[in-house]
Design a protein around this motif. Sequence first.
Motif, PDB file in Angstrom:
ATOM      1  N   ALA A 268     -55.452  33.933   1.050  1.00  0.00           N
ATOM      2  CA  ALA A 268     -55.512  34.351  -0.346  1.00  0.00           C
ATOM      3  C   ALA A 268     -54.655  35.575  -0.524  1.00  0.00           C
ATOM      4  CB  ALA A 268     -56.954  34.632  -0.745  1.00  0.00           C
TER       5      ALA A 268
ATOM      6  N   ALA B  42     -52.545  29.906  -4.815  1.00  0.00           N
ATOM      7  CA  ALA B  42     -53.712  29.067  -5.091  1.00  0.00           C
ATOM      8  C   ALA B  42     -54.913  29.497  -4.283  1.00  0.00           C
ATOM      9  CB  ALA B  42     -53.358  27.613  -4.803  1.00  0.00           C
ATOM     10  N   ALA B  43     -54.702  29.958  -3.023  1.00  0.00           N
ATOM     11  CA  ALA B  43     -55.819  30.381  -2.175  1.00  0.00           C
ATOM     12  C   ALA B  43     -56.519  31.597  -2.776  1.00  0.00           C
ATOM     13  CB  ALA B  43     -55.308  30.708  -0.769  1.00  0.00           C
TER      14      ALA B  43
ATOM     15  N   GLU C 290     -58.559  30.379  -5.738  1.00  0.00           N
ATOM     16  CA  GLU C 290     -59.783  29.711  -5.305  1.00  0.00           C
ATOM     17  C   GLU C 290     -60.823  30.712  -4.823  1.00  0.00           C
ATOM     18  OE1 GLU C 290     -61.266  26.366  -2.048  1.00  0.00           O
ATOM     19  OE2 GLU C 290     -59.129  26.877  -2.214  1.00  0.00           O
TER      20      GLU C 290
ATOM     21  N   GLY D 104     -62.232  32.715  -7.792  1.00  0.00           N
ATOM     22  CA  GLY D 104     -62.903  31.925  -8.846  1.00  0.00           C
ATOM     23  C   GLY D 104     -62.175  32.011 -10.167  1.00  0.00           C
TER      24      GLY D 104
ATOM     25  N   ARG E 183     -67.253  37.358  -8.202  1.00  0.00           N
ATOM     26  CA  ARG E 183     -66.662  36.193  -8.872  1.00  0.00           C
ATOM     27  C   ARG E 183     -67.214  36.098 -10.307  1.00  0.00           C
ATOM     28  NH1 ARG E 183     -64.931  31.899  -5.470  1.00  0.00           N
ATOM     29  NH2 ARG E 183     -65.995  30.421  -6.854  1.00  0.00           N
TER      30      ARG E 183
END
Length: 756
Positions: free
Chosen positions: A23, A38-39, A42, A45, A86
């Motif tokens: 990430a 994208a990591a 993800e 959140g 998140r």
Amino acid sequence: MAPENAGGAAIDWRSVFSHSPAATCVVGADGRVADANAAMAELTGRGVADLIGRPFDLLTPLTGGAPMGGAAWVPTMPRGSALLRRPDGAERGVSYAVTELGDGLCLITLADVTDEQCFVCAVFSSREKFRTAIDDQSELICRFTPDLTVTLVNRQFAAACGMTPRRFVGLNLRTILAPETLAAIERFVRDATPAAPLAASEERWPTGDGPAGDGTVRWITWRRLAVFDARGQLVAVQSVGRDTTQRRLAEEERIRLAAMIERSPVVGLVWRAEGNLPIEYATNNVGRLGLDRAALLSGKAGLLDLLEPEDAAAFAAWVDSRRDDTGSRHICVRLADRGQGARWVSITAWRVNDGRVGDGRMEAALLDVTEQRHANLALRDRERRFRAILDHTIQFIGLLTPGGRIIEVNQTALRFIGATEADIRGRLFWETPWWTEPAGVERLRDGIVAALHGETVRFETTHTSPDGVTLDIDFSLTPIRDDAGEVVFLVAEGHDITRMKAAQTALLAATREAEGANRSKTQFLAVMSHELRTPLNAILGYSEVMQNALFGPVGNPRYDGYAEAIHNSGRHLLGIIDDILEVSRIELGVLELSEDTAAVSDLADRAAQILTNRAREAGVRLETDVPEGLPMLRCDSRRVVQMLVNLGHNGIKFSRHGGSVRIGARLAPDGGLAFRVTDTGMGIAREDLGRVWEAFGQAAAAHARQTGGVGLGLTITKALIEAHGGQVTLDSAPGRGTTVTLCFPVERCGFAAAAG
């Protein structure tokens, strides 16, 4: 131009960034997300589009507080752990890494560590958990700003200052801590740099003179961490302290103990109970035993190697016998002689239960007792000799308390009453078998009272043994005082004077008898002398008238011879009587000297003049030999002439016709004066030399008996010379004549020498 790979093709870093499983996001100089993969979307959140352009305020410190983010946060903490919140309210534990890219950009990489059960994230996943965790720590924890304003403390730190954690936050340490601690903190704040953000020190805290001090001195070891921002400015200080008071006190105690051991005569050793007993430890003062500590700890030395061979074998057996003994035991051995004489060492040792396999170790305290041992041996030897003397003396000796109770008695006294020391120890002295007469008991009790007041008591009494033997005793009590002058013991002594008393009685009776007999003899001699002198005077007077024909001629000439014989016999008898009277005066002690000063030559000449006729009649040559320059003699001149005449008469009497007698005088070697009368007579046998000095004593030779005389001349001469403080000697042997020497002491000489 884009970089190329090994095959020459350009690397598409955008694709690498987008597809990386880590990430990752890029944060601009304004603290906003410039790009994210994208990591990252993800993990957080949020979509990539939602992330781009928003501030990077996704992370919260583990300690709680505002989210980390913004331009001020990124370079300050390039790596660490935090909480990720998140949008759905879930919190994830993450680790982060910040890499600067230049131009104010930085690359932030997050890793989800929640599923890995990271200790820090698991414990500090919430503020309450974090608070509970730091409060449960035994250390003192405090976080404060550079101006010493508190932002965080745990319960232990607050309690040490007498406060609660909630009240503490926001206060300034200057109003709380003691000056000594504040000085250390201010010094750290002043000296800390980004390159050297850590420091540790042990400090007294509090000392009792600050607002939080209670007067108790405590020692705290602090570890301090300075936190700097991107510009290198100090933003916070984290302090963690551990109470090391007990360790500090233990160290001080260890130092004091080491100093005491260094000065102490007691040496400590630790050895393994195997082989030659290898030494593992020795105190620094082992040199007191003449041993080298470095050599002992080199691993080569064993305790058995340090002992005398015969003692080493005994000590090894002693150690082996202590294998299952957990208590301390004592033994005394000798160290090997290293040229300084035997050294005796007292060893008190015990086994160490340290869980090791095998025989384990032994610890011991060693003390040099050489001088003490020699002193004890000398003391025991003196006690043994004193006891032997005490028990074998003929006197009765005992030691009493001031109150008269028996402490100790010698064997001589115990044998007399047939008892042992145990029988009479502790009893009152006057209640023992030695004291059976009431009068003696009374005197003893009075004597103990007097001795208790410092007097020495002595009296005569009697002791009667159980078998009826009674002794006369000269008894005494002597007080013994301590340094303060108090009487602490009484020494009782009894000396058997039974024989002395009997001898005194017998001697007194014999003396009285002898004195009576002597008085009777002297009185008899005096009376008889008077009775003899009276008719002798008549005989001598009448015979002298007839001899001198005072009234005309006596008819027949034969009467002339008779008259002369009567006169000579009477004169001889008168001389004997005079000698007897002289002996009587000597025995009665009434011999008196009429002293004057006389020339030695005059004394010799006067004696020779008296002896001339006798020498002529006996056909013996008479000589005098007195050199000039002799000192004058202080004496009774008549008595000196009498002594010389007595000796000269004996010489003439015992010399044969044609012999000689010489009267001489010389200075003695000691400065005194010596008269010598030498004859050429027959001499005296050795066995008769002592007899001639006795009254009426004569030599046993037949010629001596034929010459007549009663044997008083030498007796009188000896008494007269001793009355002058001198002495007489006789040198004689059969066939070589006799020499008699009269020696006058030097104090009777030294006057002016006789002239010419």
